[in-house]
Design a protein around this motif. Structure first.
Motif, PDB file in Angstrom:
ATOM      1  N   ASP A 116      11.097 108.904  21.271  1.00 35.69           N
ATOM      2  CA  ASP A 116      11.183 107.886  22.317  1.00 35.69           C
ATOM      3  C   ASP A 116      10.680 108.501  23.610  1.00 35.69           C
ATOM      4  OD1 ASP A 116      12.465 105.679  20.907  1.00 35.69           O
ATOM      5  OD2 ASP A 116      14.215 106.992  20.799  1.00 35.69           O
ATOM      6  N   GLU A 117       9.962 107.700  24.395  1.00 37.94           N
ATOM      7  CA  GLU A 117       9.448 108.198  25.670  1.00 37.94           C
ATOM      8  C   GLU A 117      10.503 108.021  26.755  1.00 37.94           C
ATOM      9  OE1 GLU A 117       5.614 107.778  28.655  1.00 37.94           O
ATOM     10  OE2 GLU A 117       5.995 106.194  27.203  1.00 37.94           O
ATOM     11  N   ILE A 118      10.637 109.039  27.609  1.00 38.60           N
ATOM     12  CA  ILE A 118      11.480 108.906  28.794  1.00 38.60           C
ATOM     13  C   ILE A 118      10.586 109.001  30.021  1.00 38.60           C
ATOM     14  CG2 ILE A 118      13.464 109.942  27.621  1.00 38.60           C
ATOM     15  CD1 ILE A 118      13.014 112.375  29.624  1.00 38.60           C
ATOM     16  N   MET A 119      11.095 108.531  31.134  1.00 41.22           N
ATOM     17  CA  MET A 119      10.400 108.662  32.416  1.00 41.22           C
ATOM     18  C   MET A 119      11.443 109.118  33.421  1.00 41.22           C
ATOM     19  SD  MET A 119       8.163 105.225  32.450  1.00 41.22           S
ATOM     20  CE  MET A 119       6.435 105.379  32.190  1.00 41.22           C
ATOM     21  N   SER A 120      11.382 110.383  33.782  1.00 39.20           N
ATOM     22  CA  SER A 120      12.347 110.911  34.748  1.00 39.20           C
ATOM     23  C   SER A 120      11.704 110.954  36.129  1.00 39.20           C
ATOM     24  CB  SER A 120      12.828 112.295  34.322  1.00 39.20           C
ATOM     25  OG  SER A 120      11.756 113.199  34.219  1.00 39.20           O
ATOM     26  N   MET A 123      10.385 118.493  44.419  1.00 37.26           N
ATOM     27  CA  MET A 123       9.465 117.908  43.444  1.00 37.26           C
ATOM     28  C   MET A 123       9.454 118.797  42.207  1.00 37.26           C
ATOM     29  SD  MET A 123       8.314 115.235  44.988  1.00 37.26           S
ATOM     30  CE  MET A 123       6.911 114.737  44.019  1.00 37.26           C
ATOM     31  N   ARG A 124       9.492 118.192  41.048  1.00 39.81           N
ATOM     32  CA  ARG A 124       9.581 118.972  39.806  1.00 39.81           C
ATOM     33  C   ARG A 124       8.326 119.802  39.566  1.00 39.81           C
ATOM     34  NH1 ARG A 124       9.207 113.903  35.640  1.00 39.81           N
ATOM     35  NH2 ARG A 124       7.033 113.405  36.041  1.00 39.81           N
ATOM     36  N   ASN A 125       8.538 120.990  39.008  1.00 39.95           N
ATOM     37  CA  ASN A 125       7.409 121.842  38.629  1.00 39.95           C
ATOM     38  C   ASN A 125       7.333 122.013  37.113  1.00 39.95           C
ATOM     39  OD1 ASN A 125       9.616 123.466  38.355  1.00 39.95           O
ATOM     40  ND2 ASN A 125       8.924 125.058  39.760  1.00 39.95           N
ATOM     41  N   ASN A 126       8.169 121.260  36.390  1.00 34.52           N
ATOM     42  CA  ASN A 126       8.108 121.182  34.935  1.00 34.52           C
ATOM     43  C   ASN A 126       8.853 119.919  34.502  1.00 34.52           C
ATOM     44  OD1 ASN A 126      10.960 121.803  34.138  1.00 34.52           O
ATOM     45  ND2 ASN A 126      10.503 123.692  35.260  1.00 34.52           N
ATOM     46  N   LEU A 127       8.783 119.597  33.225  1.00 31.61           N
ATOM     47  CA  LEU A 127       9.427 118.388  32.710  1.00 31.61           C
ATOM     48  C   LEU A 127      10.742 118.682  31.988  1.00 31.61           C
ATOM     49  CD1 LEU A 127       6.251 116.632  31.259  1.00 31.61           C
ATOM     50  CD2 LEU A 127       7.329 116.250  33.474  1.00 31.61           C
ATOM     51  N   GLN A 187      13.789 119.863  32.866  1.00 30.45           N
ATOM     52  CA  GLN A 187      15.075 119.413  33.403  1.00 30.45           C
ATOM     53  C   GLN A 187      15.314 117.936  33.112  1.00 30.45           C
ATOM     54  OE1 GLN A 187      16.124 120.746  37.326  1.00 30.45           O
ATOM     55  NE2 GLN A 187      17.701 119.193  37.547  1.00 30.45           N
ATOM     56  N   GLY A 188      14.286 117.119  33.236  1.00 25.16           N
ATOM     57  CA  GLY A 188      14.429 115.696  32.933  1.00 25.16           C
ATOM     58  C   GLY A 188      14.794 115.461  31.472  1.00 25.16           C
ATOM     59  N   LEU A 189      14.191 116.232  30.571  1.00 23.78           N
ATOM     60  CA  LEU A 189      14.524 116.122  29.150  1.00 23.78           C
ATOM     61  C   LEU A 189      15.966 116.562  28.897  1.00 23.78           C
ATOM     62  CD1 LEU A 189      11.220 117.538  27.642  1.00 23.78           C
ATOM     63  CD2 LEU A 189      11.982 115.164  27.581  1.00 23.78           C
ATOM     64  N   ARG A 190      16.364 117.658  29.524  1.00 19.35           N
ATOM     65  CA  ARG A 190      17.751 118.137  29.368  1.00 19.35           C
ATOM     66  C   ARG A 190      18.759 117.100  29.849  1.00 19.35           C
ATOM     67  NH1 ARG A 190      16.720 124.037  31.670  1.00 19.35           N
ATOM     68  NH2 ARG A 190      16.079 125.048  29.750  1.00 19.35           N
ATOM     69  N   GLU A 191      18.490 116.516  31.023  1.00 21.62           N
ATOM     70  CA  GLU A 191      19.410 115.513  31.572  1.00 21.62           C
ATOM     71  C   GLU A 191      19.495 114.286  30.666  1.00 21.62           C
ATOM     72  OE1 GLU A 191      18.110 114.765  35.583  1.00 21.62           O
ATOM     73  OE2 GLU A 191      18.745 116.769  36.255  1.00 21.62           O
ATOM     74  N   ALA A 192      18.373 113.860  30.111  1.00 20.11           N
ATOM     75  CA  ALA A 192      18.376 112.703  29.215  1.00 20.11           C
ATOM     76  C   ALA A 192      19.178 112.994  27.951  1.00 20.11           C
ATOM     77  CB  ALA A 192      16.943 112.311  28.864  1.00 20.11           C
ATOM     78  N   ILE A 193      19.031 114.190  27.401  1.00 26.42           N
ATOM     79  CA  ILE A 193      19.801 114.555  26.213  1.00 26.42           C
ATOM     80  C   ILE A 193      21.288 114.626  26.559  1.00 26.42           C
ATOM     81  CG2 ILE A 193      20.326 116.474  24.655  1.00 26.42           C
ATOM     82  CD1 ILE A 193      17.323 116.834  24.295  1.00 26.42           C
ATOM     83  N   PHE A 233      10.291 112.527  24.504  1.00 25.58           N
ATOM     84  CA  PHE A 233       9.155 113.205  25.119  1.00 25.58           C
ATOM     85  C   PHE A 233       8.876 112.568  26.472  1.00 25.58           C
ATOM     86  CE2 PHE A 233       6.997 109.542  23.429  1.00 25.58           C
ATOM     87  CZ  PHE A 233       5.901 109.341  24.250  1.00 25.58           C
ATOM     88  N   GLU A 234       8.162 113.311  27.302  1.00 28.62           N
ATOM     89  CA  GLU A 234       7.720 112.780  28.582  1.00 28.62           C
ATOM     90  C   GLU A 234       6.321 113.283  28.873  1.00 28.62           C
ATOM     91  OE1 GLU A 234       9.039 112.119  33.216  1.00 28.62           O
ATOM     92  OE2 GLU A 234      10.203 113.521  32.003  1.00 28.62           O
ATOM     93  N   PHE A 235       5.502 112.394  29.393  1.00 30.09           N
ATOM     94  CA  PHE A 235       4.164 112.716  29.861  1.00 30.09           C
ATOM     95  C   PHE A 235       4.174 112.353  31.338  1.00 30.09           C
ATOM     96  CE2 PHE A 235      -0.267 112.727  30.556  1.00 30.09           C
ATOM     97  CZ  PHE A 235      -0.907 113.251  29.441  1.00 30.09           C
ATOM     98  N   GLY A 236       4.136 113.355  32.214  1.00 24.42           N
ATOM     99  CA  GLY A 236       4.253 113.062  33.634  1.00 24.42           C
ATOM    100  C   GLY A 236       3.615 114.134  34.493  1.00 24.42           C
TER     101      GLY A 236
END
Length: 108
Positions: A33-37, A61-65, A67-73, A86-89
């Protein structure tokens, strides 16, 4: 009265958008599933600091993706046994340097 007929044609083919859509389809077909953080948040000291943040907990501003994946999990692990996301951002290296990135995470 008859409404005019209009054809919608893309102005140009953007290779980043085309690549992003292919990556998304590949992940989705593999069961992700796609997330958008948010691009801004309470990231560590290595992340780019915003001069005038709208909120103190969103001052970098984020310098990697990751943390957003960790928070979603973390938010979803009590509800779902298995998580595939996954995230593409965009990530931000410096004030004038940003990149597209893709990252994925799995929790069983």
């Amino acid at each position: 009265a008859v409404a005019p007929t209009v054809s919608i044609v893309p102005i140009h083919n953007d290779p980043i958008i085309t690549f992003r859509e292919k990556v998304k389809r590949a992940f989705v077909s593999a069961g992700f599933d796609e997330i958008m953080s948010y691009s801004f948040g309470n990231y560590d000291e290595t992340a780019l600091k915003i001069a005038n943040p709208i909120n103190q907990d969103k001052e970098r501003m984020r310098n990697n993706l990751i943390q957003g994946l960790r928070e979603a999990i973390e938010k979803n692990k009590k509800i779902f046994d298995d998580i595939k996301i996954f995230e593409f951002g965009k990530i931000f290296e410096s004030y004038n340097k940003e990149h597209w990135a893709v990252a994925a995470a799995v929790k069983n």
